[in-house]
Motif scaffolding. Structure first.
Motif, mmCIF file in Angstrom:
data_model
loop_
_atom_site.group_PDB
_atom_site.id
_atom_site.type_symbol
_atom_site.label_atom_id
_atom_site.label_comp_id
_atom_site.label_asym_id
_atom_site.label_seq_id
_atom_site.Cartn_x
_atom_site.Cartn_y
_atom_site.Cartn_z
ATOM 1 N N ALA A 89 38.953 49.571 -1.010
ATOM 2 C CA ALA A 89 40.177 48.950 -0.503
ATOM 3 C C ALA A 89 40.675 49.675 0.744
ATOM 4 N N ASP A 90 40.388 50.972 0.845
ATOM 5 C CA ASP A 90 40.829 51.754 2.001
ATOM 6 C C ASP A 90 39.921 51.574 3.216
ATOM 7 N N THR A 91 38.630 51.301 2.976
ATOM 8 C CA THR A 91 37.696 51.216 4.109
ATOM 9 C C THR A 91 37.459 49.792 4.609
ATOM 10 N N ILE A 92 37.776 48.780 3.800
ATOM 11 C CA ILE A 92 37.504 47.403 4.232
ATOM 12 C C ILE A 92 38.273 47.028 5.503
ATOM 13 N N PRO A 93 39.509 47.532 5.729
ATOM 14 C CA PRO A 93 40.148 47.222 7.019
ATOM 15 C C PRO A 93 39.324 47.709 8.207
ATOM 16 N N GLY A 94 38.596 48.818 8.017
ATOM 17 C CA GLY A 94 37.741 49.318 9.087
ATOM 18 C C GLY A 94 36.605 48.365 9.410
ATOM 19 N N HIS A 95 36.084 47.677 8.394
ATOM 20 C CA HIS A 95 35.030 46.687 8.628
ATOM 21 C C HIS A 95 35.574 45.492 9.413
ATOM 22 N N PHE A 96 36.799 45.075 9.083
ATOM 23 C CA PHE A 96 37.423 44.002 9.861
ATOM 24 C C PHE A 96 37.632 44.446 11.312
ATOM 25 N N LYS A 97 38.066 45.686 11.479
ATOM 26 C CA LYS A 97 38.315 46.195 12.830
ATOM 27 C C LYS A 97 37.027 46.237 13.647
ATOM 28 N N LEU A 98 35.926 46.662 13.019
ATOM 29 C CA LEU A 98 34.637 46.693 13.718
ATOM 30 C C LEU A 98 34.219 45.293 14.155
ATOM 31 N N MET A 99 34.400 44.312 13.270
ATOM 32 C CA MET A 99 34.062 42.929 13.613
ATOM 33 C C MET A 99 34.888 42.456 14.804
ATOM 34 N N ILE A 100 36.170 42.780 14.790
ATOM 35 C CA ILE A 100 37.081 42.343 15.850
ATOM 36 C C ILE A 100 36.749 43.031 17.173
ATOM 37 N N GLU A 101 36.528 44.345 17.119
ATOM 38 C CA GLU A 101 36.267 45.109 18.343
ATOM 39 C C GLU A 101 34.931 44.738 18.985
ATOM 40 N N ALA A 102 34.002 44.205 18.188
ATOM 41 C CA ALA A 102 32.664 43.901 18.709
ATOM 42 C C ALA A 102 32.619 42.621 19.534
ATOM 43 N N ASP A 103 33.698 41.844 19.550
ATOM 44 C CA ASP A 103 33.699 40.550 20.240
ATOM 45 C C ASP A 103 35.020 40.400 20.987
ATOM 46 N N SER A 104 34.955 40.306 22.298
ATOM 47 C CA SER A 104 36.185 40.271 23.105
ATOM 48 C C SER A 104 37.034 39.039 22.800
ATOM 49 N N HIS A 105 36.391 37.900 22.503
ATOM 50 C CA HIS A 105 37.157 36.688 22.211
ATOM 51 C C HIS A 105 37.849 36.793 20.856
ATOM 52 N N ILE A 106 37.135 37.325 19.867
ATOM 53 C CA ILE A 106 37.755 37.534 18.559
ATOM 54 C C ILE A 106 38.886 38.552 18.682
ATOM 55 N N LYS A 107 38.664 39.579 19.491
ATOM 56 C CA LYS A 107 39.690 40.608 19.681
ATOM 57 C C LYS A 107 40.950 40.014 20.305
ATOM 58 N N SER A 108 40.769 39.176 21.317
ATOM 59 C CA SER A 108 41.913 38.550 21.977
ATOM 60 C C SER A 108 42.700 37.678 21.002
ATOM 61 N N PHE A 109 41.982 36.870 20.238
ATOM 62 C CA PHE A 109 42.631 35.988 19.264
ATOM 63 C C PHE A 109 43.315 36.814 18.179
ATOM 64 N N SER A 110 42.651 37.879 17.753
ATOM 65 C CA SER A 110 43.194 38.739 16.701
ATOM 66 C C SER A 110 44.490 39.409 17.141
ATOM 67 N N GLU A 111 44.491 39.928 18.360
ATOM 68 C CA GLU A 111 45.694 40.600 18.860
ATOM 69 C C GLU A 111 46.848 39.618 19.028
ATOM 70 N N ALA A 112 46.522 38.402 19.454
ATOM 71 C CA ALA A 112 47.571 37.395 19.635
ATOM 72 C C ALA A 112 48.244 37.040 18.316
ATOM 73 N N HIS A 113 47.487 37.155 17.227
ATOM 74 C CA HIS A 113 48.018 36.765 15.915
ATOM 75 C C HIS A 113 48.213 37.956 14.975
ATOM 76 N N HIS A 114 48.108 39.186 15.515
ATOM 77 C CA HIS A 114 48.361 40.401 14.724
ATOM 78 C C HIS A 114 47.573 40.377 13.409
ATOM 79 N N SER A 115 46.306 40.064 13.505
ATOM 80 C CA SER A 115 45.530 39.797 12.290
ATOM 81 C C SER A 115 45.327 41.026 11.417
ATOM 82 N N LEU A 116 45.140 42.207 12.020
ATOM 83 C CA LEU A 116 44.919 43.401 11.195
ATOM 84 C C LEU A 116 46.140 43.700 10.330
ATOM 85 N N GLU A 117 47.324 43.496 10.900
ATOM 86 C CA GLU A 117 48.541 43.705 10.115
ATOM 87 C C GLU A 117 48.657 42.662 9.004
#
Length: 476
Positions: A89-117
């Motif tokens: 449960a503590d490390t799964i957010p890191g897997h989401f973050k890696l997925m997001i950081e690996a793709d600039s379009h996903i990262k842009s969409f993620s930041e716009a919608h505060h997805s990690l939070e």
């Protein structure tokens, strides 16, 4: 090859449970994995009579894992295992973050919608499922694409649910279902390949049992809701009846499973078509619109509303020197689609509707879906072809991006035509008896196979056109 038909090991709350044979396939995966990464017992593993089987703190070898006495172990014995790189449960957010950081379009969409939070609170519920986290870790090693699909669908699903203000319990069920949807794959023989070009009928039946295996796994866990277990069982069912494992139709499929199906389809569309062409996540809105009436339903409408919140302009990404060749390819692809649709429609008419065969109805529904997808694309038609000629003649470079988008929509239809071909081949293989309908299907398949796909020049293959048009074999 051994078929997964062994009697259940035991029932859990009067529901079906995984058989010893099915669980043995999972043990074999753990055993093979132990030769790549370390697997330890973090607590004593006892049998149901409370006798010690494996002591705490031991690095397990392949033969030990292969020889575990499954019939006498607790259903969730692997909660006491720790795989190197264990997902928690503590490390799964890191897997989401890696997925997001690996793709600039996903990262842009993620930041716009505060997805990690948004995702963080839902990750915490995984702490209650240590056995499932061990299996999710195993999945990440054995089926990395399935794990990426799980992350993507959970990520986009939570964003959609939060923006639509769905009830928290409903969003939790979607999040868990998305992450756990592929666990049934671990209980299949390792000889079954997701990328194999030609599965036998028996192999296909075995592979298509994986949602059922996932369901049988989850009903054994007290803290998993019926909604989650049912979503896992039905997440490969399509609204038009062309899915599996049972070919359910429409609202006979649970709402969570319907949304999961949409999200998984969008992950494939983004990964194999939009991402290579440098299109953002918001470009999925056009894909949803094409498939909405017959495949995505209300779940798709919700996602369109979310995706269209992101304003994006899609500029041409192909080099200007290949544009003449590319425009010629778009014309050829249009002609190819037109021929395929004519053959498919003729086949549907030849089959007729005076039959009582659910497989044939599913085939005909696929053809209807292709027709509607072309109409909903709004650009796969003669009128747009004339507009494209004007763009080419006047060299309206600002409109080249739109032509690229049209080509991507065309390849969404090409994908569905290939799925239709596969379904026709499966029907012909599974119904060897000579009768009118089987012969009609075989002849229809032969006619489709005679239509030559457009040829692609080396110059175009060197661009994103290459990966978008290359044949992808994914038996899921």
């Amino acid at each position: 090859m051994t078929k997964l038909v062994a009697a259940p090991l035991r029932a859990v709350n009067n529901r079906p449970a995984l058989s010893v044979a099915e669980q043995q396939y999972y043990l074999k995966r753990l055993a093979n994995l132990s030769q790549r990464v370390a697997i330890h017992s973090v607590s004593n593993i006892n049998n149901t009579d409370n006798h010690l089987v494996l002591p705490q703190g031991r690095q397990l070898q392949a033969d030990e894992l292969n020889n575990l006495p499954l019939a006498s172990l607790e259903y969730d014995f692997d909660k006491n295992l720790h795989i190197e790189g264990q997902i928690t449960a503590d490390t799964i957010p890191g897997h989401f973050k890696l997925m997001i950081e690996a793709d600039s379009h996903i990262k842009s969409f993620s930041e716009a919608h505060h997805s990690l939070e948004r995702i963080a609170p839902y990750c915490e519920i995984l702490a209650s499922h240590p056995s499932l986290l061990t299996k999710l870790t195993c999945l990440s090693y054995c089926y990395p694409h399935a794990f990426k699909n799980a992350l993507f669908t959970a990520w986009l699903g939570v964003i959609c649910a939060e923006l639509k203000k769905d009830p928290v319990a409903q969003t939790q069920a979607l999040f868990l279902s998305a992450l756990l949807q592929g666990l049934g794959l671990l209980f299949l023989p390792s000889s079954i390949s997701l990328e194999a070009k030609n599965l036998t009928a028996e192999e296909r039946v075995t592979l298509h049992a994986y949602p059922t295996l996932g369901y049988k796994l989850l009903v054994g866990h007290k803290k998993i809701s019926d909604d989650v277990a049912r979503a896992i069982l039905e997440h490969r069912e399509n609204l038009d009846g062309s899915g599996y494992p049972t070919g359910k139709l429409g609202n006979n499929i649970s709402p969570t499973a319907q949304l999961l199906n949409v999200l998984s389809s969008l992950h494939a569309a983004y990964t194999y078509r939009l991402k290579p062409a440098c299109r953002p996540i918001s470009a999925l809105a056009s894909i949803i619109k094409m498939n909405g009436h017959t495949r995505f339903g209300r779940s798709g409408i919700k996602l369109i509303e979310v995706l269209q919140d992101e304003k994006a302009t899609y500029e041409a990404t192909l080099p200007s020197e290949v544009m003449p060749e590319f425009i010629a390819l778009v014309r050829e692809t249009f002609g190819y689609l037109k021929q395929c649709i004519e053959r498919a429609e003729s086949l549907s008419v030849a089959i007729g509707f005076r039959h009582n065969n659910s497989q044939l109805y599913a085939l005909q529904n696929r053809i209807i879906h292709i027709d509607i997808a072309i109409t909903q694309s709004e650009v796969i038609n003669d009128a747009y072809l004339r507009l494209m000629e004007h763009i080419e003649k006047k060299q309206l470079t600002h409109a080249y991006g739109e032509i690229e988008d049209t080509f991507l929509r065309m390849h969404e239809v090409v994908f569905h035509i290939e799925k239709l071909r596969q379904s026709l081949a499966v029907f012909a293989e599974e119904n060897p008896a000579e009768n009118e309908h089987v012969q009609t299907v075989r002849e229809g398949l032969q006619e489709l196979d005679r239509i030559a796909a457009p040829s692609i020049s080396a110059a175009l293959k060197a661009t994103w056109i290459g990966p978008v048009t290359s044949q992808r074999h994914d038996n899921l």
